[in-house]
Design an enzyme around this catalytic site. Structure first.
Site, PDB file in Angstrom:
ATOM      1  N   ILE A  12      24.341   9.052  -8.122  1.00 39.83           N
ATOM      2  CA  ILE A  12      25.316   8.774  -7.317  1.00 39.83           C
ATOM      3  C   ILE A  12      26.666   9.423  -7.619  1.00 39.83           C
ATOM      4  O   ILE A  12      27.357   9.748  -6.832  1.00 39.83           O
ATOM      5  CB  ILE A  12      25.310   7.135  -7.172  1.00 39.83           C
ATOM      6  N   ASP A  59      31.592   9.974 -24.627  1.00 42.04           N
ATOM      7  CA  ASP A  59      30.561   8.634 -24.375  1.00 42.04           C
ATOM      8  C   ASP A  59      31.572   7.535 -23.965  1.00 42.04           C
ATOM      9  O   ASP A  59      32.544   7.271 -24.730  1.00 42.04           O
ATOM     10  CB  ASP A  59      29.858   8.565 -25.692  1.00 42.04           C
ATOM     11  N   THR A 125      25.693  -3.348  -8.706  1.00 41.67           N
ATOM     12  CA  THR A 125      24.388  -3.359  -7.842  1.00 41.67           C
ATOM     13  C   THR A 125      23.748  -4.598  -7.422  1.00 41.67           C
ATOM     14  O   THR A 125      24.149  -5.641  -8.011  1.00 41.67           O
ATOM     15  CB  THR A 125      23.004  -2.632  -8.693  1.00 41.67           C
ATOM     16  N   ASP A 126      22.943  -4.768  -6.332  1.00 39.86           N
ATOM     17  CA  ASP A 126      22.693  -5.808  -5.703  1.00 39.86           C
ATOM     18  C   ASP A 126      21.718  -6.650  -6.667  1.00 39.86           C
ATOM     19  O   ASP A 126      21.394  -7.707  -6.357  1.00 39.86           O
ATOM     20  CB  ASP A 126      22.086  -5.588  -4.271  1.00 39.86           C
ATOM     21  N   GLU A 127      21.181  -5.864  -7.821  1.00 36.57           N
ATOM     22  CA  GLU A 127      20.093  -6.551  -8.647  1.00 36.57           C
ATOM     23  C   GLU A 127      20.624  -7.573  -9.253  1.00 36.57           C
ATOM     24  O   GLU A 127      20.012  -8.433  -9.799  1.00 36.57           O
ATOM     25  CB  GLU A 127      19.520  -5.434  -9.680  1.00 36.57           C
ATOM     26  N   TYR A 152      18.149  -4.677 -17.517  1.00 37.11           N
ATOM     27  CA  TYR A 152      19.094  -3.824 -16.693  1.00 37.11           C
ATOM     28  C   TYR A 152      20.094  -4.383 -15.838  1.00 37.11           C
ATOM     29  O   TYR A 152      21.396  -4.440 -16.028  1.00 37.11           O
ATOM     30  CB  TYR A 152      18.219  -2.830 -15.595  1.00 37.11           C
ATOM     31  N   LYS A 156      24.045  -5.283 -16.200  1.00 38.28           N
ATOM     32  CA  LYS A 156      25.020  -5.096 -15.198  1.00 38.28           C
ATOM     33  C   LYS A 156      25.924  -6.249 -14.885  1.00 38.28           C
ATOM     34  O   LYS A 156      27.117  -6.173 -14.454  1.00 38.28           O
ATOM     35  CB  LYS A 156      24.360  -4.354 -13.873  1.00 38.28           C
ATOM     36  N   PRO A 207       2.026   6.286  -8.468  1.00 36.91           N
ATOM     37  CA  PRO A 207       1.941   4.964  -8.853  1.00 36.91           C
ATOM     38  C   PRO A 207       2.642   3.938  -8.058  1.00 36.91           C
ATOM     39  O   PRO A 207       3.958   4.009  -8.080  1.00 36.91           O
ATOM     40  CB  PRO A 207       2.348   4.955 -10.409  1.00 36.91           C
TER      41      PRO A 207
HETATM   42  P1  NAD Z   1      22.009   7.681 -13.126  1.00 32.40           P
HETATM   43  O1  NAD Z   1      21.267   7.168 -14.165  1.00 32.40           O
HETATM   44  O2  NAD Z   1      21.353   8.949 -12.229  1.00 32.40           O
HETATM   45  O3  NAD Z   1      23.224   8.380 -13.671  1.00 32.40           O
HETATM   46  C1  NAD Z   1      24.093   7.935 -14.728  1.00 32.40           C
HETATM   47  C2  NAD Z   1      25.116   9.089 -15.397  1.00 32.40           C
HETATM   48  O4  NAD Z   1      25.623   8.159 -16.226  1.00 32.40           O
HETATM   49  C3  NAD Z   1      24.197   9.809 -16.073  1.00 32.40           C
HETATM   50  O5  NAD Z   1      24.998  11.138 -15.660  1.00 32.40           O
HETATM   51  C4  NAD Z   1      24.360   9.674 -17.561  1.00 32.40           C
HETATM   52  O6  NAD Z   1      24.434  10.926 -18.438  1.00 32.40           O
HETATM   53  C5  NAD Z   1      25.723   8.966 -17.585  1.00 32.40           C
HETATM   54  N1  NAD Z   1      25.887   8.259 -18.797  1.00 32.40           N
HETATM   55  C6  NAD Z   1      25.004   7.538 -19.335  1.00 32.40           C
HETATM   56  N2  NAD Z   1      25.455   6.767 -20.481  1.00 32.40           N
HETATM   57  C7  NAD Z   1      26.772   7.238 -20.569  1.00 32.40           C
HETATM   58  C8  NAD Z   1      27.679   7.109 -21.512  1.00 32.40           C
HETATM   59  N3  NAD Z   1      27.322   6.201 -22.709  1.00 32.40           N
HETATM   60  N4  NAD Z   1      28.937   7.802 -21.296  1.00 32.40           N
HETATM   61  C9  NAD Z   1      28.878   8.474 -20.492  1.00 32.40           C
HETATM   62  N5  NAD Z   1      28.199   8.803 -19.416  1.00 32.40           N
HETATM   63  C10 NAD Z   1      26.971   8.223 -19.672  1.00 32.40           C
HETATM   64  O7  NAD Z   1      22.605   6.417 -12.430  1.00 32.40           O
HETATM   65  P2  NAD Z   1      22.864   6.293 -10.681  1.00 32.40           P
HETATM   66  O8  NAD Z   1      21.347   5.932 -10.144  1.00 32.40           O
HETATM   67  O9  NAD Z   1      23.501   7.480 -10.260  1.00 32.40           O
HETATM   68  O10 NAD Z   1      23.856   5.070 -10.693  1.00 32.40           O
HETATM   69  C11 NAD Z   1      24.945   5.058 -11.228  1.00 32.40           C
HETATM   70  C12 NAD Z   1      25.577   3.758 -11.023  1.00 32.40           C
HETATM   71  O11 NAD Z   1      25.672   3.079  -9.926  1.00 32.40           O
HETATM   72  C13 NAD Z   1      25.167   2.863 -12.101  1.00 32.40           C
HETATM   73  O12 NAD Z   1      26.424   2.054 -12.698  1.00 32.40           O
HETATM   74  C14 NAD Z   1      24.134   2.033 -11.459  1.00 32.40           C
HETATM   75  O13 NAD Z   1      24.111   0.799 -11.979  1.00 32.40           O
HETATM   76  C15 NAD Z   1      24.770   1.738 -10.009  1.00 32.40           C
HETATM   77  N6  NAD Z   1      23.907   1.607  -8.837  1.00 32.40           N
HETATM   78  C16 NAD Z   1      22.747   2.364  -8.580  1.00 32.40           C
HETATM   79  C17 NAD Z   1      22.150   2.388  -7.623  1.00 32.40           C
HETATM   80  C18 NAD Z   1      20.785   3.311  -7.302  1.00 32.40           C
HETATM   81  O14 NAD Z   1      19.949   2.956  -6.110  1.00 32.40           O
HETATM   82  N7  NAD Z   1      20.585   4.233  -8.274  1.00 32.40           N
HETATM   83  C19 NAD Z   1      22.271   1.270  -6.537  1.00 32.40           C
HETATM   84  C20 NAD Z   1      23.463   0.514  -6.816  1.00 32.40           C
HETATM   85  C21 NAD Z   1      24.104   0.819  -8.007  1.00 32.40           C
HETATM   86  O1  DAU Z   2      18.959  -2.248  -6.008  1.00 28.93           O
HETATM   87  C1  DAU Z   2      19.571  -1.270  -6.348  1.00 28.93           C
HETATM   88  C2  DAU Z   2      18.899  -0.685  -7.832  1.00 28.93           C
HETATM   89  O2  DAU Z   2      17.991   0.008  -7.134  1.00 28.93           O
HETATM   90  C3  DAU Z   2      19.713   0.270  -8.792  1.00 28.93           C
HETATM   91  O3  DAU Z   2      20.776  -0.779  -9.483  1.00 28.93           O
HETATM   92  C4  DAU Z   2      18.908   0.680  -9.730  1.00 28.93           C
HETATM   93  O4  DAU Z   2      19.739   1.405 -10.835  1.00 28.93           O
HETATM   94  C5  DAU Z   2      17.948   1.674  -9.152  1.00 28.93           C
HETATM   95  O5  DAU Z   2      17.085   2.015  -9.954  1.00 28.93           O
HETATM   96  C6  DAU Z   2      17.099   0.919  -8.276  1.00 28.93           C
HETATM   97  O6  DAU Z   2      16.307  -0.225  -8.921  1.00 28.93           O
HETATM   98  P1  DAU Z   2      14.787  -0.537  -8.375  1.00 28.93           P
HETATM   99  O7  DAU Z   2      14.094  -1.012  -9.650  1.00 28.93           O
HETATM  100  O8  DAU Z   2      14.595  -0.936  -7.130  1.00 28.93           O
HETATM  101  O9  DAU Z   2      14.083   1.153  -8.096  1.00 28.93           O
HETATM  102  P2  DAU Z   2      12.949   1.890  -8.455  1.00 28.93           P
HETATM  103  O10 DAU Z   2      13.091   3.362  -7.655  1.00 28.93           O
HETATM  104  O11 DAU Z   2      12.634   2.020  -9.980  1.00 28.93           O
HETATM  105  O12 DAU Z   2      11.720   1.182  -7.859  1.00 28.93           O
HETATM  106  C7  DAU Z   2      11.825   0.644  -6.280  1.00 28.93           C
HETATM  107  C8  DAU Z   2      10.601  -0.192  -6.040  1.00 28.93           C
HETATM  108  O13 DAU Z   2       9.412   0.621  -6.351  1.00 28.93           O
HETATM  109  C9  DAU Z   2      10.525  -1.162  -7.090  1.00 28.93           C
HETATM  110  O14 DAU Z   2      10.004  -2.327  -6.398  1.00 28.93           O
HETATM  111  C10 DAU Z   2       9.663  -0.906  -8.073  1.00 28.93           C
HETATM  112  C11 DAU Z   2       8.579   0.111  -7.234  1.00 28.93           C
HETATM  113  N1  DAU Z   2       8.115   1.260  -8.028  1.00 28.93           N
HETATM  114  C12 DAU Z   2       8.984   2.269  -8.768  1.00 28.93           C
HETATM  115  C13 DAU Z   2       8.170   2.943  -9.373  1.00 28.93           C
HETATM  116  C14 DAU Z   2       9.189   3.917 -10.179  1.00 28.93           C
HETATM  117  C15 DAU Z   2       6.724   1.587  -8.054  1.00 28.93           C
HETATM  118  O15 DAU Z   2       5.753   1.023  -7.017  1.00 28.93           O
HETATM  119  N2  DAU Z   2       6.227   2.805  -8.538  1.00 28.93           N
HETATM  120  C16 DAU Z   2       7.108   3.405  -9.405  1.00 28.93           C
HETATM  121  O16 DAU Z   2       6.451   4.431  -9.889  1.00 28.93           O
END
Ligand code: NAD
Ligand code: DAU
Length: 337
Positions: A12, A59, A125-127, A152, A156, A207
């Protein structure tokens, strides 16, 4: 205007950096990232030579470096994405989540406080709200109590509370955003949607945890970027904004949509052991953000079509990831082949 984006080499944050560099040529965008397994800079090849883009390898939890960086650069805004973000990894190795997500956020808050920044926007995050029941009329609002269920989401939620406390105690100008599940370009292929696309394209089993009836509320990453842009500029200090576009789907629906779009057989689905503590359902009420002027451009159908096409067009990017460290991680978690 100097804007520090942490985690801008990730999914993101990476999309956000590209969005900001293109949309605001008069802002200087500093991407700070340690480049964990989830971070890569190849995604920024189109912007890396632009005058308003800078990369800093650092970092967020290294206090001395972060404090001296802030003293030197005098950033105006901090948009904080950097985190450990994968729930499954937090179940096998929670400690790094505490270090990065809690300690790292606190170091950034101290640096921001000492340097009078205009706003610290914490991307959460909504989690953090825990889970909803399957009753379709219930939603997470900004008033829903925090009840995180995974290491996780607990990390957060802890960071959210620290951000809140720096506003209440020190008057730091902050916003917290809490978004639902994102998908789109450069999504790391350990998460459900890119994992499914990449595995189906390679004719491998997908999976699905448990019965596949858990529900997530999917938002295209560019709609998330636009929401953060809006909150950064218009959000009221101290406020929390939920981000989501009412696109709830069961995991099985998501996986079947992808398999069918790619013209592959549903026999690729493999039901596997459920995730421990697996949250049943997430669903966001985005009313507060919509009142600020945000409206998503994508619904799930248009967004997933664009995303699948992006993965078809960018096979080099995700194949390079799958052939690296990620492959070992995957092998440790599933035995599907
Ligand atoms: P991501 O895992 O793809 O990217 C995380 C980035 O943070 C990476 O580039 C990593 O190198 C960097 N990072 C990790 N540890 C670090 C450190 N100690 N110092 C500097 N950089 C560091 O994550 P994402 O899915 O892009 O999520 C980004 C943010 O959005 C997170 O805070 C996550 O909680 C939040 N978020 C994610 C989702 C989702 O669906 N992916 C939804 C809602 C909120
Ligand atoms: O809701 C926001 C969150 O969404 C973010 O805060 C997290 O960073 C992001 O990783 C994501 O979390 P989820 O656990 O919801 O995402 P994930 O893609 O890991 O899983 C989505 C759903 O799919 C969840 O119900 C678990 C399921 N799943 C996931 C994987 C990786 C499977 O069934 N099989 C899989 O292999």
């Amino acid at each position: 205007m100097k804007i520090l984006v942490t985690g801008g080499a990730g999914f993101i944050g990476g999309n956000f950096v590209q969005y900001m560099v293109d949309k605001y040529p008069h802002y200087d965008i500093y991407n700070l990232d340690i480049l964990t397994y989830a971070g890569d800079l190849t995604k920024h090849s189109d912007i890396e030579n632009k005058d308003n883009y800078y990369f800093i390898k650092a970092d967020i939890a290294e206090r001395e470096n972060i404090i001296s960086l802030f003293e030197k650069e005098k950033f105006d805004y901090v948009i904080h994405f950097a985190a450990e973000s994968h729930v499954d990894r937090s179940i096998t190795d929670p400690e790094i989540f505490v270090r990065t997500n809690i300690l790292g956020t606190q170091v950034l808050l101290d640096a921001a406080r000492q340097n009078n920044i205009k706003k610290f926007l914490h991307v959460s995050t909504d989690e953090v709200y825990g889970e909803l029941d399957f009753e379709p009329s219930t939603f997470f609002t900004e008033e829903t109590p925090l009840q995180p269920n995974s290491p996780y989401s607990a990390s957060k939620a802890s960071s959210d509370l620290l951000v809140r406390s720096y506003h209440e105690t020190f008057g730091l100008p902050v916003n917290i955003t809490r978004c639902s599940n994102n998908y789109g370009p450069y999504h790391f292929p350990e998460k459900l949607i890119p994992l499914t696309i990449s595995r189906v394209l390679n004719n491998q089993k997908v999976p699905v945890y448990g019965a596949g009836n858990n529900i997530r509320d999917w938002l295209h990453v560019l709609d998330h970027c636009a929401a953060i842009d809006l909150v950064m500029h218009e959000g009221i200090n101290g406020e929390v904004y939920n981000i989501g576009g009412h696109n709830e789907r069961t995991n099985l629906e998501v996986v079947k949509t992808i398999i069918n779009s790619l013209g592959k057989p549903e026999e690729l689905i493999e039901f596997v052991q459920d995730r421990p503590g697996h949250d049943k359902r997430y669903a966001i009420d985005p009313t507060k953000l919509m009142q600020l002027g945000w409206k998503p451009k994508y619904n799930f159908e248009t967004g997933i079509t664009q995303t699948i096409q992006w993965y078809l067009d960018n096979k080099d990017w995700w194949e390079q990831i799958i052939s690296g460290e990620y492959k070992e991680y995957f092998k440790k978690h599933y035995t599907l082949e």
